[in-house]
Design a protein around this motif. Structure first.
Motif, PDB file in Angstrom:
ATOM      1  N   ILE A  27       5.163 -10.154  10.333  1.00 56.46           N
ATOM      2  CA  ILE A  27       4.140 -10.578   9.612  1.00 56.46           C
ATOM      3  C   ILE A  27       4.632 -11.258   8.358  1.00 56.46           C
ATOM      4  O   ILE A  27       4.780 -10.006   7.486  1.00 56.46           O
ATOM      5  CB  ILE A  27       2.836  -9.766   9.491  1.00 56.46           C
ATOM      6  CG1 ILE A  27       2.198  -9.506  10.712  1.00 56.46           C
ATOM      7  CG2 ILE A  27       1.832 -10.333   8.490  1.00 56.46           C
ATOM      8  CD1 ILE A  27       1.115  -8.268  10.415  1.00 56.46           C
ATOM      9  N   PRO A  28       5.135 -12.396   8.017  1.00 52.25           N
ATOM     10  CA  PRO A  28       5.820 -12.632   6.813  1.00 52.25           C
ATOM     11  C   PRO A  28       5.448 -12.404   5.465  1.00 52.25           C
ATOM     12  O   PRO A  28       6.250 -11.964   4.736  1.00 52.25           O
ATOM     13  CB  PRO A  28       5.930 -14.182   7.028  1.00 52.25           C
ATOM     14  CG  PRO A  28       5.761 -14.463   8.506  1.00 52.25           C
ATOM     15  CD  PRO A  28       5.037 -13.652   8.794  1.00 52.25           C
ATOM     16  N   GLU A  29       3.981 -12.368   5.306  1.00 55.49           N
ATOM     17  CA  GLU A  29       3.487 -11.973   4.393  1.00 55.49           C
ATOM     18  C   GLU A  29       3.668 -10.199   3.956  1.00 55.49           C
ATOM     19  O   GLU A  29       4.002 -10.050   2.687  1.00 55.49           O
ATOM     20  CB  GLU A  29       1.921 -12.290   4.177  1.00 55.49           C
ATOM     21  CG  GLU A  29       1.641 -13.495   3.796  1.00 55.49           C
ATOM     22  CD  GLU A  29       2.116 -14.058   2.365  1.00 55.49           C
ATOM     23  OE1 GLU A  29       1.760 -13.351   1.263  1.00 55.49           O
ATOM     24  OE2 GLU A  29       2.715 -15.134   2.230  1.00 55.49           O
ATOM     25  N   ASN A 152      -3.915 -14.975   2.097  1.00 59.78           N
ATOM     26  CA  ASN A 152      -2.393 -15.266   2.650  1.00 59.78           C
ATOM     27  C   ASN A 152      -1.891 -14.446   3.893  1.00 59.78           C
ATOM     28  O   ASN A 152      -1.224 -14.989   4.680  1.00 59.78           O
ATOM     29  CB  ASN A 152      -1.419 -15.253   1.333  1.00 59.78           C
ATOM     30  CG  ASN A 152      -1.783 -16.149   0.454  1.00 59.78           C
ATOM     31  OD1 ASN A 152      -2.172 -17.326   0.605  1.00 59.78           O
ATOM     32  ND2 ASN A 152      -1.344 -15.738  -0.747  1.00 59.78           N
ATOM     33  N   VAL A 153      -2.576 -13.281   3.843  1.00 59.48           N
ATOM     34  CA  VAL A 153      -1.902 -12.438   4.791  1.00 59.48           C
ATOM     35  C   VAL A 153      -2.794 -12.741   6.083  1.00 59.48           C
ATOM     36  O   VAL A 153      -2.004 -12.939   7.142  1.00 59.48           O
ATOM     37  CB  VAL A 153      -2.293 -10.824   4.533  1.00 59.48           C
ATOM     38  CG1 VAL A 153      -2.231  -9.778   5.840  1.00 59.48           C
ATOM     39  CG2 VAL A 153      -1.220 -10.301   3.443  1.00 59.48           C
ATOM     40  N   GLN A 155      -3.888 -15.659   7.025  1.00 58.14           N
ATOM     41  CA  GLN A 155      -3.242 -17.019   7.435  1.00 58.14           C
ATOM     42  C   GLN A 155      -1.758 -16.937   7.973  1.00 58.14           C
ATOM     43  O   GLN A 155      -1.474 -17.342   9.003  1.00 58.14           O
ATOM     44  CB  GLN A 155      -3.081 -17.935   6.100  1.00 58.14           C
ATOM     45  CG  GLN A 155      -2.467 -19.455   6.672  1.00 58.14           C
ATOM     46  CD  GLN A 155      -3.415 -20.207   7.695  1.00 58.14           C
ATOM     47  OE1 GLN A 155      -4.613 -19.842   7.525  1.00 58.14           O
ATOM     48  NE2 GLN A 155      -2.751 -20.929   8.362  1.00 58.14           N
ATOM     49  N   SER A 156      -0.813 -15.698   7.292  1.00 63.05           N
ATOM     50  CA  SER A 156       0.168 -15.315   7.932  1.00 63.05           C
ATOM     51  C   SER A 156       0.011 -14.977   9.482  1.00 63.05           C
ATOM     52  O   SER A 156       0.949 -14.989  10.143  1.00 63.05           O
ATOM     53  CB  SER A 156       1.107 -14.447   7.009  1.00 63.05           C
ATOM     54  OG  SER A 156       2.291 -14.210   7.492  1.00 63.05           O
ATOM     55  N   GLU A 157      -1.134 -13.969   9.624  1.00 65.44           N
ATOM     56  CA  GLU A 157      -1.094 -13.356  11.189  1.00 65.44           C
ATOM     57  C   GLU A 157      -1.485 -14.723  11.835  1.00 65.44           C
ATOM     58  O   GLU A 157      -1.269 -14.418  12.917  1.00 65.44           O
ATOM     59  CB  GLU A 157      -2.330 -12.290  10.577  1.00 65.44           C
ATOM     60  CG  GLU A 157      -1.813 -10.978   9.903  1.00 65.44           C
ATOM     61  CD  GLU A 157      -2.408  -9.920  10.207  1.00 65.44           C
ATOM     62  OE1 GLU A 157      -2.656  -9.545  11.254  1.00 65.44           O
ATOM     63  OE2 GLU A 157      -2.858  -9.033   9.157  1.00 65.44           O
ATOM     64  N   GLU A 159      -0.865 -17.718  11.907  1.00 66.13           N
ATOM     65  CA  GLU A 159       0.368 -18.380  12.136  1.00 66.13           C
ATOM     66  C   GLU A 159       1.420 -17.941  13.074  1.00 66.13           C
ATOM     67  O   GLU A 159       2.135 -18.323  13.805  1.00 66.13           O
ATOM     68  CB  GLU A 159       0.823 -18.753  10.996  1.00 66.13           C
ATOM     69  CG  GLU A 159       0.000 -19.936  10.090  1.00 66.13           C
ATOM     70  CD  GLU A 159       0.638 -20.080   8.862  1.00 66.13           C
ATOM     71  OE1 GLU A 159       1.847 -19.769   8.406  1.00 66.13           O
ATOM     72  OE2 GLU A 159       0.295 -21.334   7.956  1.00 66.13           O
ATOM     73  N   ASN A 160       1.355 -16.563  13.184  1.00 69.06           N
ATOM     74  CA  ASN A 160       2.310 -15.858  13.960  1.00 69.06           C
ATOM     75  C   ASN A 160       1.588 -14.924  15.027  1.00 69.06           C
ATOM     76  O   ASN A 160       2.241 -14.045  15.654  1.00 69.06           O
ATOM     77  CB  ASN A 160       3.202 -14.888  12.790  1.00 69.06           C
ATOM     78  CG  ASN A 160       3.940 -15.778  12.190  1.00 69.06           C
ATOM     79  OD1 ASN A 160       4.810 -16.177  12.375  1.00 69.06           O
ATOM     80  ND2 ASN A 160       3.490 -16.088  10.628  1.00 69.06           N
ATOM     81  N   SER A 193      -6.464  -8.021   7.093  1.00 69.37           N
ATOM     82  CA  SER A 193      -5.836  -8.305   5.834  1.00 69.37           C
ATOM     83  C   SER A 193      -6.512  -7.665   4.685  1.00 69.37           C
ATOM     84  O   SER A 193      -6.049  -7.814   3.685  1.00 69.37           O
ATOM     85  CB  SER A 193      -6.036  -9.801   5.599  1.00 69.37           C
ATOM     86  OG  SER A 193      -7.308 -10.371   5.202  1.00 69.37           O
TER      87      SER A 193
END
Length: 304
Positions: A27-29, A152-153, A155-157, A159-160, A193
């Motif tokens: 999870i990039p964030e 942001n978290v 959205q990151s989840e 997208e992945n 998140s």
């Protein structure tokens, strides 16, 4: 019990360990978090707070949130819940698809991702605005109106979240998801998140140490029987396929999240939350588990 002295000693000892864990970079964030953060907070049954380290810094609680959403639905529909999701340990990783095929789309328990997605579906069924309801309820239990979702978290989840997308669609093929998969995923990603600190988290889970009663309001959220079952679920399923080891070494009901948070309950005594982002191979906080093992060893007190 001199809890402050005890957690100070544990903190100093655990910090000297070589932490070979790794941060949840899928999870990039979450990968942006300082991996060396470490905090402990303990809340006793007289509302005294004992803390050390980074206990007042916010982090994403991730799968710890599954306990709260499950408890909300359990309080709402009672044992009807268990027609949609089981209450057995999984023995597999938290995002496994394997068992769903054999068990006709009924997740093994509500704390693996598949089960949490069914709970998310039920939140959509029973609340007009489930994200608002969930956030307000978390704020109420934590006594902190500043708690927020981290967009942001979330959205990151999103997208992945390919595997979670696969899970929710697979479960829907068995007709165990009633709403649109994208709506279920949106609630689920936001739920995970949510951000708070160790003190907030200890307060959030105090209801499970207090026989289902919300301390501040003296109102009953869960019956004694329901609270017993929620604690049993945490004991058996709160640490995925490391739940047996956690029970063996710590002896408390609890729940972990890939944001590095761990929370545990000693009924009628305390709740304790630990945050350290480096995870072991099972996806649980390395320092978190080391801390809790030492806590029950030093105090010589657990549920067993």
């Amino acid at each position: 019990m001199e809890y402050q002295k005890i957690i100070n000693a544990i903190y100093d000892e655990v910090k000297e360990l070589k932490d070979e864990g790794s941060i949840a970079d899928y999870i990039p964030e979450l990968a942006k978090v300082n991996a060396n953060k470490f905090g402990i907070a303990l809340l006793d049954n007289e509302q005294n707070v004992y803390k050390i380290g980074d206990a007042q810094e916010n982090f994403s609680i991730q799968s710890i949130s599954k306990v709260i959403s499950t408890a909300i639905i359990f309080s709402k529909i009672g044992n009807e819940l268990w027609k949609r999701v089981g209450f057995e340990p999984s023995g597999n990783s938290f995002n496994s698809l394997v068992q769903l095929e054999y068990e006709n789309g009924i997740p093994r328990n509500p704390f693996i991702n598949a089960g949490a997605l069914v709970i998310a579906d039920l939140m959509l069924e029973h609340f007009e605005n489930p994200k608002e309801y969930f956030l307000n309820f978390v704020r109420e239990l934590s006594n902190n109106d500043s708690i927020q979702y981290n967009e942001n978290v979330a959205q990151s989840e999103k997208e992945n979240g390919y595997r979670n997308t696969a899970l929710v669609n697979f479960i829907k093929s068995f007709d165990n998801i009633k709403n649109e998969p994208n709506d279920v995923l949106d609630f689920y990603f936001h739920q995970c998140s949510i951000e708070m600190n160790c003190i907030d988290l200890a307060k959030l889970f105090q209801v499970f140490a207090n026989n289902g009663v919300i301390s501040k309001e003296k109102t009953i959220f869960l019956t004694t029987s329901q609270c017993k079952r929620m604690n049993a679920l945490m004991q058996m399923c709160g640490f995925y396929d490391q739940a047996g080891e956690f029970t063996f070494k710590v002896g408390l009901p609890g729940k972990s999240g890939v944001g590095g948070g761990v929370v545990a309950i000693f009924p009628n005594n305390y709740t304790v939350a630990v945050w350290s982002p480096k995870l072991n191979k099972k996806g649980n906080s390395y320092y978190g588990l080391e801390t809790l093992e030492r806590l029950t060893t030093i105090t010589e007190a657990s549920i067993f």
